[in-house]
Scaffold this motif. Structure first.
Motif, PDB file in Angstrom:
ATOM      1  N   HIS A 168       0.653  -1.200   0.042  1.00  0.00           N
ATOM      2  CA  HIS A 168      -0.160   0.265  -0.395  1.00  0.00           C
ATOM      3  C   HIS A 168       1.475   1.330  -0.152  1.00  0.00           C
ATOM      4  O   HIS A 168       1.928   1.806   0.773  1.00  0.00           O
ATOM      5  N   LEU A 169       0.555   1.776  -0.953  1.00  0.00           N
ATOM      6  CA  LEU A 169       1.265   3.551  -0.611  1.00  0.00           C
ATOM      7  C   LEU A 169       0.044   4.264  -0.257  1.00  0.00           C
ATOM      8  O   LEU A 169      -0.968   4.953  -0.567  1.00  0.00           O
ATOM      9  N   ARG A 170       1.213   5.728   0.386  1.00  0.00           N
ATOM     10  CA  ARG A 170       0.057   6.710   1.301  1.00  0.00           C
ATOM     11  C   ARG A 170       0.333   7.851   0.099  1.00  0.00           C
ATOM     12  O   ARG A 170       1.079   8.043  -0.530  1.00  0.00           O
ATOM     13  N   PRO A 171      -1.361   8.772   0.453  1.00  0.00           N
ATOM     14  CA  PRO A 171      -1.446   9.807  -0.808  1.00  0.00           C
ATOM     15  C   PRO A 171       0.303  10.481  -0.585  1.00  0.00           C
ATOM     16  O   PRO A 171      -0.009  10.704   0.513  1.00  0.00           O
ATOM     17  N   GLY A 172       0.440  11.407  -1.509  1.00  0.00           N
ATOM     18  CA  GLY A 172       1.855  12.143  -1.772  1.00  0.00           C
ATOM     19  C   GLY A 172       3.102  11.542  -1.371  1.00  0.00           C
ATOM     20  O   GLY A 172       3.800  12.636  -1.473  1.00  0.00           O
ATOM     21  N   THR A 173       3.612  10.294  -1.237  1.00  0.00           N
ATOM     22  CA  THR A 173       4.204   9.461  -1.352  1.00  0.00           C
ATOM     23  C   THR A 173       5.338   8.932  -2.875  1.00  0.00           C
ATOM     24  O   THR A 173       6.341   8.170  -2.797  1.00  0.00           O
ATOM     25  N   ARG A 174       4.110   8.614  -3.826  1.00  0.00           N
ATOM     26  CA  ARG A 174       4.904   7.928  -5.053  1.00  0.00           C
ATOM     27  C   ARG A 174       5.867   8.739  -4.955  1.00  0.00           C
ATOM     28  O   ARG A 174       6.601   7.890  -5.956  1.00  0.00           O
ATOM     29  N   ALA A 175       6.542   9.991  -5.715  1.00  0.00           N
ATOM     30  CA  ALA A 175       7.456   9.900  -5.953  1.00  0.00           C
ATOM     31  C   ALA A 175       8.814   9.651  -5.000  1.00  0.00           C
ATOM     32  O   ALA A 175       9.728   9.455  -5.842  1.00  0.00           O
ATOM     33  N   ALA A 176       8.607  10.073  -4.268  1.00  0.00           N
ATOM     34  CA  ALA A 176       9.735   9.141  -3.407  1.00  0.00           C
ATOM     35  C   ALA A 176       9.920   8.272  -3.481  1.00  0.00           C
ATOM     36  O   ALA A 176      11.469   6.543  -3.892  1.00  0.00           O
ATOM     37  N   TYR A 177       9.101   7.217  -3.210  1.00  0.00           N
ATOM     38  CA  TYR A 177       8.740   5.225  -3.365  1.00  0.00           C
ATOM     39  C   TYR A 177       9.408   5.033  -4.828  1.00  0.00           C
ATOM     40  O   TYR A 177       9.879   4.214  -4.698  1.00  0.00           O
ATOM     41  N   HIS A 178       9.376   5.501  -5.920  1.00  0.00           N
ATOM     42  CA  HIS A 178       9.627   5.118  -7.178  1.00  0.00           C
ATOM     43  C   HIS A 178      11.267   6.216  -7.321  1.00  0.00           C
ATOM     44  O   HIS A 178      11.517   5.068  -7.335  1.00  0.00           O
TER      45      HIS A 178
END
Length: 294
Positions: A168-178
């Protein structure tokens, strides 16, 4: 006797974008019993080619593909996601998920305003070779994000149909995750390229570097899988060998400041792994940190 096909998580699935990701996921879901009914692409011939692997599937315009489907997967470039979301005829009760790792779900806001549930479905895998990627889907992780509970449940079901592990990803975290995913993928190539350049600088044949170093890299990854990152650490930092480390730094500094700087950045992370492993006393690790700082 073969197992019955999986119950479709959505009645009708469409893909917009017929690139390597779609060429992996669409046939895999069709083989798992899902009903892929439409593919759209800027290059109509690409959509047509993909439909040849999907019984009952049509190559349509993006607008027609949206109208034909209950779930639409946007397997397009990041820059195209918001434009498509603004232009297509979404409807109440429909679902749309993009397959980008870095783009936030806010890019799908126009679809959400039209009544569609929106989400993200990003497989953590390399898709440069769709046939190979299809074999690697089972056991791979897929990052899922959806505020709508029903869509989240269905995306989890689609992941399970491919044998994938949801995260699961939290909103607002996608750039750091990627960015972190990129560090674990293509950034490994940058480390190998640096090793190749060092070999070439000391007169070793550059073309010999990759065949010589890949078994070492594979062995390290296998060890990490078996023992974790800290447990897999080897080399002078793991041994606390300050003399060898000093010699490394002198040699690389002599080849150019960029080589020494790159090596120091990498080894500073290795020292933290060594601290986690607990195999060396803190005084020795402090000495290694001072050596890198000097």
């Amino acid at each position: 006797m073969s197992a019955p096909p999986a119950t479709p998580m959505f009645e009708r699935i469409a893909f917009i974008g017929a690139g390597r990701l779609a060429r992996t996921l669409a046939p895999a879901w069709a083989a798992a019993g899902q009903r892929v009914v439409a593919v759209a692409s800027r290059q109509h011939s690409a959509a047509q080619d993909l439909t040849l692997q999907l019984p009952g599937c049509q190559a349509l315009s993006p607008e027609a593909a949206v109208s034909a489907a209950d779930l639409v997967l946007l397997t397009v470039s990041d820059d195209a996601i918001a434009t498509l979301a603004s232009a297509l005829p979404w409807r109440v009760g429909q679902a749309v998920a993009h397959c980008s790792g870095a783009t936030e779900l806010s890019a799908l806001a126009p679809a959400e305003r039209a009544g569609a549930a929106v989400g993200g479905f990003h497989p953590l895998q390399i898709f440069s070779d769709p046939a190979r990627a299809a074999r690697l889907l089972a056991g791979s992780t897929v990052c899922i994000e959806a505020m709508d509970a029903g869509l989240s449940e269905r995306l989890h079901g689609l992941a399970a149909a491919l044998g994938m592990t949801p995260m699961h990803l939290r909103p607002g975290t996608r750039a750091a995750y990627h960015a972190a995913a990129n560090l674990a993928a293509s950034s490994l190539l940058a480390v190998l390229a640096e090793a190749q350049q060092v070999w070439a600088a000391i007169g070793l044949p550059a073309e010999a570097a990759l065949p010589a170093l890949l078994p070492l890299a594979r062995g390290t990854l296998d060890a990490a899988e078996a023992r974790g990152l800290a447990g897999a650490l080897s080399g002078p930092v793991a041994r606390g060998d300050a003399g060898v480390l000093r010699a490394h730094l002198q040699a690389l500094d002599g080849l150019g400041a960029a080589h020494g700087h790159f090596y120091r950045e990498l080894l500073s992370r290795q020292i933290e792994l060594a601290a986690q492993a607990g195999r060396q006393p803190e005084a020795l690790l402090a000495e290694l940190r001072r050596l890198l700082a000097d």
